[in-house]
Design a protein around this motif. Structure first.
Motif, short mmCIF file in Angstrom:
data_model
loop_
_atom_site.label_atom_id
_atom_site.label_comp_id
_atom_site.label_asym_id
_atom_site.label_seq_id
_atom_site.Cartn_x
_atom_site.Cartn_y
_atom_site.Cartn_z
N ARG A 1 0.83 -1.21 0.00
CA ARG A 1 0.00 0.00 0.00
C ARG A 1 0.86 1.25 0.00
O ARG A 1 0.56 2.23 -0.69
N GLU A 2 1.96 1.22 0.77
CA GLU A 2 2.84 2.38 0.81
C GLU A 2 3.58 2.57 -0.51
O GLU A 2 3.73 3.70 -0.99
N VAL A 3 4.04 1.47 -1.10
CA VAL A 3 4.71 1.55 -2.40
C VAL A 3 3.75 2.09 -3.45
O VAL A 3 4.11 2.92 -4.30
N LYS B 1 17.62 13.21 3.17
CA LYS B 1 16.84 14.45 3.17
C LYS B 1 15.34 14.25 3.28
O LYS B 1 14.65 15.07 3.88
N VAL B 2 14.81 13.20 2.70
CA VAL B 2 13.37 13.04 2.65
C VAL B 2 13.01 11.56 2.82
O VAL B 2 13.78 10.68 2.45
N TYR B 3 11.82 11.33 3.38
CA TYR B 3 11.38 9.95 3.56
C TYR B 3 10.55 9.47 2.38
O TYR B 3 9.72 10.20 1.84
N PHE B 4 10.78 8.25 1.98
CA PHE B 4 9.94 7.49 1.06
C PHE B 4 10.37 6.04 1.21
O PHE B 4 11.46 5.76 1.73
N PRO B 5 9.55 5.09 0.80
CA PRO B 5 9.95 3.68 0.93
C PRO B 5 11.25 3.41 0.19
O PRO B 5 11.32 3.55 -1.03
N ARG B 6 12.29 3.05 0.91
CA ARG B 6 13.61 2.89 0.31
C ARG B 6 13.65 1.81 -0.76
O ARG B 6 14.45 1.85 -1.70
#
Length: 298
Positions: free
Chosen positions: A34-36, A127-132
């Motif tokens: 869901r996050e991706v 710098k910023v969050y997102f699914p690695r």
């Protein structure tokens, strides 16, 4: 009075529906689809970036995708077939080598790019969050374009040899080609994520990746048929050792599907499927564990 106001505020907060909730990961292996999916636009942006920057400011552009397998197959044809006299199961050696290189370049490119995920993207990660996991996924998807161009070139060459009577029509097993690509993507992602996680502490692995991939190619039936190795090992009873390489059965099945010749077993195919899933889950486990504190060591 103050207590009443505090309770009312707590009740109102509980009733609110939050858009996002940031919580620590509790599972070792976590793949939040869901996050991706929520970051799908970012994923497509990274895919576009990888494609554009690959041939940006080059004269030939995407033609380099064709030059690489063409020149490689010609050199292998001269060295391994004309000089070393290596057999190719009765298939024209150039076509045989081109089939192996088409599949191999997809695997090696995905693996090398994925294995450098943390190091090459440390500025963005910090710098910023997102699914690695989007980063290695974008590499795998963007390399599909390169594979598609090389695959179409291979198909054109194959039908040229068919028209000349030097090759046979493909078998119906070609319908499993997308599954082969998926399995190879899982293997490259698994290995790549493990190496990428280890290079945050052990930079020496960065220098070993390129060299190791070259050696791994000679352990995989790219320039020689598996039947040749099986023939050499059979008198000693070790012929099944060749299938411990998870790529062996995948390459042989691909060649059997398109060229009509290939040495594979049911055990080898099942082993490759199980191995690809296990190595992907293991790579994801190590990747998820490393992404929490990699910025302190990279």
């Amino acid at each position: 009075m103050a207590e009443k106001i505090t309770k009312e505020m707590e009740n109102s907060l509980k009733d609110q529906q939050w858009l996002y909730e940031i919580t620590p990961k509790r599972k070792l292996v976590s793949f939040n689809f869901r996050e991706v999916w929520r970051y799908r636009d970012l994923l497509l942006l990274f895919v576009k970036r990888d494609i554009v920057t690959y041939y940006k400011q080059t004269i030939l552009g995407p033609l380099w995708f064709l030059i690489q397998p063409l020149l490689t197959s010609i050199i292998q044809f001269v060295i391994f077939n004309k000089i070393a006299q290596i057999e190719s199961d009765g298939i024209n050696y150039f076509l045989f080598a081109l089939a192996g290189n088409t599949l191999w370049f997809y695997f090696s490119d995905c693996f090398k790019s994925t294995s450098d995920t943390f190091k090459s993207n440390q500025n963005i990660f910090g710098k910023v969050y997102f699914p690695r996991v989007i980063m290695p996924m974008s590499v795998t998807i963007s390399n599909l374009l390169k594979f598609g161009i090389q695959f179409l070139f291979f198909i054109c060459v194959m039908f040229y040899f068919i028209a000349k009577g030097k090759a046979t029509l493909p078998n119906w097993e070609i319908v499993f080609t997308p599954i082969l690509l998926l399995l190879m993507a899982l293997i490259s992602l698994g290995f790549g994520m493990i190496i990428s996680s280890l290079t945050t502490k052990y930079r020496d692995l960065t220098f070993l990746v390129g060299f190791g991939v070259q050696l791994y190619m000679y352990l995989t039936p790219v320039v020689y048929p598996t039947s040749l190795v099986v023939k050499k090992l059979k008198p000693y009873g070790y012929e099944n050792l060749v299938y411990l390489n998870p790529l062996t059965s995948l390459f042989e099945f691909f060649k059997y599907s398109f060229l009509g010749k290939g040495e594979f077993t049911a055990f080898g195919l099942i082993y490759s499927v199980v191995f690809s899933i296990v190595i992907f889950l293991l790579g994801l486990l190590v990747f998820n564990k490393t992404e929490k504190n990699f910025i302190d060591t990279v």
